[in-house]
Write a protein that holds these residues in place. Structure first.
Motif, PDB file in Angstrom:
ATOM      1  N   LYS A  52      -9.747  -0.666  -8.959  1.00 50.32           N
ATOM      2  CA  LYS A  52      -9.458   0.204 -10.101  1.00 50.32           C
ATOM      3  C   LYS A  52      -8.171   1.009  -9.901  1.00 50.32           C
ATOM      4  O   LYS A  52      -7.388   1.168 -10.829  1.00 50.32           O
ATOM      5  N   PHE A  53      -7.975   1.525  -8.681  1.00 50.51           N
ATOM      6  CA  PHE A  53      -6.849   2.425  -8.433  1.00 50.51           C
ATOM      7  C   PHE A  53      -5.676   1.764  -7.717  1.00 50.51           C
ATOM      8  O   PHE A  53      -4.648   2.400  -7.493  1.00 50.51           O
ATOM      9  N   GLY A  54      -5.835   0.494  -7.344  1.00 53.08           N
ATOM     10  CA  GLY A  54      -4.745  -0.224  -6.699  1.00 53.08           C
ATOM     11  C   GLY A  54      -4.373   0.321  -5.331  1.00 53.08           C
ATOM     12  O   GLY A  54      -3.202   0.390  -4.968  1.00 53.08           O
ATOM     13  N   VAL A  55      -5.395   0.719  -4.568  1.00 57.30           N
ATOM     14  CA  VAL A  55      -5.161   1.243  -3.219  1.00 57.30           C
ATOM     15  C   VAL A  55      -5.983   0.443  -2.224  1.00 57.30           C
ATOM     16  O   VAL A  55      -6.888  -0.302  -2.596  1.00 57.30           O
ATOM     17  N   LYS A  56      -5.666   0.617  -0.947  1.00 61.03           N
ATOM     18  CA  LYS A  56      -6.435  -0.007   0.133  1.00 61.03           C
ATOM     19  C   LYS A  56      -7.112   1.110   0.906  1.00 61.03           C
ATOM     20  O   LYS A  56      -6.451   2.056   1.326  1.00 61.03           O
ATOM     21  N   ILE A  57      -8.433   1.012   1.047  1.00 61.67           N
ATOM     22  CA  ILE A  57      -9.181   2.014   1.809  1.00 61.67           C
ATOM     23  C   ILE A  57      -9.694   1.330   3.079  1.00 61.67           C
ATOM     24  O   ILE A  57     -10.642   0.551   3.022  1.00 61.67           O
ATOM     25  N   PRO A  58      -9.038   1.602   4.219  1.00 60.46           N
ATOM     26  CA  PRO A  58      -9.447   0.960   5.475  1.00 60.46           C
ATOM     27  C   PRO A  58     -10.889   1.335   5.842  1.00 60.46           C
ATOM     28  O   PRO A  58     -11.344   2.449   5.543  1.00 60.46           O
ATOM     29  N   ASP A  59     -11.583   0.403   6.495  1.00 62.24           N
ATOM     30  CA  ASP A  59     -12.979   0.635   6.876  1.00 62.24           C
ATOM     31  C   ASP A  59     -13.152   1.913   7.686  1.00 62.24           C
ATOM     32  O   ASP A  59     -14.123   2.637   7.520  1.00 62.24           O
ATOM     33  N   ASP A  60     -12.189   2.193   8.584  1.00 63.74           N
ATOM     34  CA  ASP A  60     -12.331   3.386   9.418  1.00 63.74           C
ATOM     35  C   ASP A  60     -12.117   4.682   8.629  1.00 63.74           C
ATOM     36  O   ASP A  60     -12.452   5.762   9.103  1.00 63.74           O
ATOM     37  N   GLU A  61     -11.568   4.594   7.433  1.00 57.96           N
ATOM     38  CA  GLU A  61     -11.402   5.775   6.577  1.00 57.96           C
ATOM     39  C   GLU A  61     -12.653   6.041   5.740  1.00 57.96           C
ATOM     40  O   GLU A  61     -12.925   7.180   5.378  1.00 57.96           O
ATOM     41  N   VAL A  62     -13.393   4.980   5.429  1.00 52.22           N
ATOM     42  CA  VAL A  62     -14.555   5.115   4.540  1.00 52.22           C
ATOM     43  C   VAL A  62     -15.534   6.154   5.076  1.00 52.22           C
ATOM     44  O   VAL A  62     -16.058   6.967   4.314  1.00 52.22           O
TER      45      VAL A  62
END
Length: 81
Positions: A52-62
């Motif tokens: 939806k927002f066109g970003v990448k959320i790395p697993d370690d950030e979740v």
């Protein structure tokens, strides 16, 4: 995109994925404690938010995204980068 628009987008995603009432989604709400989003649903929320927002959320950030506000701030910062 403003933080309010991102929160509204997250509310739509949470409604679709976890059946959360969009009116219950505010920046101070915890995904797990307040909105009852389990870890499996959280994965779906992250994937939908990335699209939806066109970003990448790395697993370690979740794991750092405890509240709706945390997620909105993260998306906002990624878009600005």
């Amino acid at each position: 995109m403003t933080k309010e628009e991102i929160v509204a987008g997250l509310a739509e995603i949470l409604e679709e994925v976890a059946g959360v009432n969009p009116e219950d989604v505010t920046e101070d709400k915890s995904f797990t404690d307040d909105l009852d989003v389990d870890s499996l649903s959280m994965v779906e929320v992250v994937v939908a938010a990335e699209e939806k927002f066109g970003v990448k959320i790395p697993d370690d950030e979740v794991q750092n995204l405890k509240s709706v506000g945390d997620a909105a701030t993260f998306v906002l910062n990624q878009q600005a980068a």
